[in-house]
Design a protein around this motif. Structure first.
Motif, mmCIF file in Angstrom:
data_model
loop_
_atom_site.group_PDB
_atom_site.id
_atom_site.type_symbol
_atom_site.label_atom_id
_atom_site.label_comp_id
_atom_site.label_asym_id
_atom_site.label_seq_id
_atom_site.Cartn_x
_atom_site.Cartn_y
_atom_site.Cartn_z
ATOM 1 N N LEU A 101 0.808 -1.216 0.000
ATOM 2 C CA LEU A 101 0.000 0.000 0.000
ATOM 3 C C LEU A 101 0.843 1.269 0.000
ATOM 4 O O LEU A 101 0.420 2.292 -0.537
ATOM 5 C CB LEU A 101 -0.943 0.008 1.212
ATOM 6 N N VAL A 102 2.017 1.239 0.631
ATOM 7 C CA VAL A 102 2.872 2.438 0.693
ATOM 8 C C VAL A 102 4.308 2.044 0.325
ATOM 9 O O VAL A 102 5.206 2.084 1.177
ATOM 10 C CB VAL A 102 2.832 3.075 2.094
ATOM 11 N N ILE A 371 -8.534 10.426 -10.430
ATOM 12 C CA ILE A 371 -8.486 11.102 -9.123
ATOM 13 C C ILE A 371 -7.468 10.411 -8.216
ATOM 14 O O ILE A 371 -6.716 11.069 -7.484
ATOM 15 C CB ILE A 371 -9.883 11.102 -8.468
ATOM 16 N N SER A 372 -7.421 9.085 -8.276
ATOM 17 C CA SER A 372 -6.476 8.338 -7.454
ATOM 18 C C SER A 372 -5.031 8.641 -7.857
ATOM 19 O O SER A 372 -4.147 8.737 -6.997
ATOM 20 C CB SER A 372 -6.750 6.833 -7.580
ATOM 21 N N SER A 418 -3.523 14.630 2.929
ATOM 22 C CA SER A 418 -3.083 13.936 1.711
ATOM 23 C C SER A 418 -2.723 12.482 1.990
ATOM 24 O O SER A 418 -2.824 11.632 1.098
ATOM 25 C CB SER A 418 -1.889 14.667 1.091
ATOM 26 N N ALA A 419 -2.298 12.185 3.239
ATOM 27 C CA ALA A 419 -1.965 10.796 3.578
ATOM 28 C C ALA A 419 -3.194 9.907 3.479
ATOM 29 O O ALA A 419 -3.132 8.789 2.946
ATOM 30 C CB ALA A 419 -1.366 10.735 4.985
ATOM 31 N N GLY A 425 -6.681 6.408 -2.542
ATOM 32 C CA GLY A 425 -6.327 6.305 -3.951
ATOM 33 C C GLY A 425 -5.532 5.056 -4.265
ATOM 34 O O GLY A 425 -5.724 4.428 -5.315
ATOM 35 N N ARG A 426 -4.642 4.665 -3.327
ATOM 36 C CA ARG A 426 -3.827 3.470 -3.539
ATOM 37 C C ARG A 426 -4.699 2.220 -3.596
ATOM 38 O O ARG A 426 -4.532 1.358 -4.458
ATOM 39 C CB ARG A 426 -2.816 3.342 -2.374
ATOM 40 N N ILE A 427 -5.617 2.118 -2.664
ATOM 41 C CA ILE A 427 -6.525 0.967 -2.641
ATOM 42 C C ILE A 427 -7.416 0.972 -3.871
ATOM 43 O O ILE A 427 -7.689 -0.082 -4.471
ATOM 44 C CB ILE A 427 -7.361 0.973 -1.348
ATOM 45 N N ALA A 428 -7.872 2.164 -4.272
ATOM 46 C CA ALA A 428 -8.761 2.268 -5.440
ATOM 47 C C ALA A 428 -8.069 1.789 -6.711
ATOM 48 O O ALA A 428 -8.666 1.061 -7.518
ATOM 49 C CB ALA A 428 -9.229 3.711 -5.605
#
Length: 457
Positions: A101-102, A371-372, A418-419, A425-428
């Motif tokens: 995810l990060v 958007i993501s 933003s975090a 956005g990452r999951i999307a």
């Protein structure tokens, strides 16, 4: 990266600047490709992408030493079932999710350890960066000897008595009491010269050899080149391939900074003190989290993003080295350590923009993807600006401390907002990468025709 971009340019120019002769040769090559099996199926696409993502999020991560004390009279169900499952669920799985995810944070962690390992390795004669990694990853753990065990003090070059000892009698090692991991400041250099394994011994402890690293890098590079070649031949990339391409880009940098770090070491070197000897943690004073729950949550978010969470950790109270521990960097190195990963984080989000104009199965998926992408670029962009301001403050006097504090307060608010947008956005993007597989364009199943890229007459 320059070589890959050059390869892309040469491959693209072969299609846009060739004359009629080249066109006729291409028709012949295309016919040759069509005569073979030039189609790939959905399973091939998914397997290749998942395998690449797995290598970049599991095999490429070099964790710290996760020490677990041995238990006496342990049942076989605990030893072979419960303990391994507990280890996966509480340590390896969270670390995998962080990398999934990060991934930019994993890169930032690798950069901080790379810098700190270099600093530590210069303090001990004969140490390499591998020794520095081993020190900061929790490679040395303090144990107390049983009360009845005899011991000999370790010799020091100075006249000061040493609190560290050599066991000199017979006793069961299971009776030794684990205390805490040791930082570099906790152990005199004289002692480290005596107890430190050689570089060959450290590599022998590592669960990752040179061949494994080469295989991971070759697979990553192969996937990278395939994606570039598909773009050169005007063949579309699926959203899942775009996601895997972004991971592969970061993976090359992560492997560079962790190349000399031992991987998956589970048993640290035991350093002994007698049962009555005290242990006082050395080093700079540790900060404390804010007592207010809301402010503490905000403070933790900012500190973890900037990589300064180690300043709040008391190692002497830990049973194992923290998951993302990399030692306390000097204030002058914090901005330097964060700038490169932040820029690469922007590139990671920007790579997802390759699918900006792709044909999505629905309009809502296209809008959500775009958007993501913006959300994933925003967080590392803000972090980049913060690192530049910090570096300017450290190296020049044009940015005063008061201005830095004001910018820090304002930037912290944007970082926190933003975090969360980044995580959503990452999951999307991960979800959409799989949902779009239900309706791929026909050209997505066409394989690369490599014969058009091989020089021939």
């Amino acid at each position: 990266m320059i070589v890959l971009l050059l390869a892309y340019y040469l491959a693209q120019s072969a299609y846009t600047e060739a004359g009629p002769i080249r066109a006729s040769i291409e028709l012949r090559d295309v016919a040759a490709c069509d005569s073979q099996n030039s189609q790939r199926n959905l399973a091939n696409i998914v397997w290749s992408c998942l395998f690449t993502i797995f290598l970049c999020t599991w095999a490429a991560v070099h964790p710290n030493v996760h020490f677990r004390a041995e238990k006496r009279n342990q049942r076989w169900t605990e030893e072979w079932l419960w303990d391994p499952v507990h280890e996966i669920l509480t340590y390896k799985l969270p670390l995998f999710l962080w990398a999934l995810l990060v991934p930019e944070y994993i890169l930032a962690w690798a950069v901080r350890q790379y810098i700190q390992a270099g600093v530590v390795s210069k303090e001990v004669p004969g140490w390499t960066r591998t020794h520095g990694y081993f020190m900061i990853m929790g490679g040395f753990h303090l144990f107390r000897l049983p009360a009845e065990a005899s011991s000999i003090p370790m010799p020091l070059k100075s006249s000061k008595p040493s609190k560290f000892v050599f066991p000199s009698g017979r006793h069961s090692r299971k009776d030794e009491i684990p205390v805490c991991p040791l930082k570099f400041e906790d152990v005199p250099v004289d002692i480290l010269e005596i107890i430190t394994p050689t570089e060959i011994e450290l590599k022998d402890r590592s669960k990752n050899d040179f061949l494994t690293k080469v295989i991971v890098l070759l697979q990553t590079m192969w996937f990278f080149i395939q994606c570039i070649t598909r773009g050169a031949q005007r063949l579309p990339l699926t959203e899942l391939e775009v996601v895997a391409l972004a991971y592969a880009t970061l993976n090359l940098s992560i492997y560079y900074f962790w190349w000399e770090k031992p991987r998956n070491i589970e048993c640290p070197v035991r350093v002994y003190k007698t049962s009555t000897a005290s242990h006082e943690e050395s080093g700079e004073k540790v900060y404390e989290w804010d007592t207010n729950r809301a402010f503490r949550w905000m403070e933790k978010t900012v500190m973890y993003i900037s990589g300064e969470q180690d300043c709040f950790v008391i190692i002497s109270k830990e049973t194992s080295i923290p998951m993302f521990w990399s030692g306390r960097l000097k204030a002058s190195r914090v901005g330097e350590a964060g700038l490169g990963p932040s820029i690469l984080g922007i590139a990671f989000g920007a790579i997802h923009c390759i699918a900006w104009s792709s044909k999505f199965p629905s309009h809502s998926e296209a809008v959500l993807w775009r958007i993501s992408c913006i959300a994933m670029i925003t967080l590392p962009f803000i972090t980049t600006i913060a690192c530049i301001i910090e570096l300017a403050h450290q190296r020049t006097e044009k940015v005063t401390t008061q201005v830095v504090n004001i910018i820090f307060c304002i930037g912290s608010v944007f970082l926190i907002l933003s975090a969360w947008l980044y995580m959503v956005g990452r999951i999307a993007t991960l979800v959409i990468a799989f949902t779009t597989l239900r309706s791929l364009p026909p050209a997505a199943y066409t394989t690369v025709c490599w014969t058009t890229l091989i020089p021939h007459i």
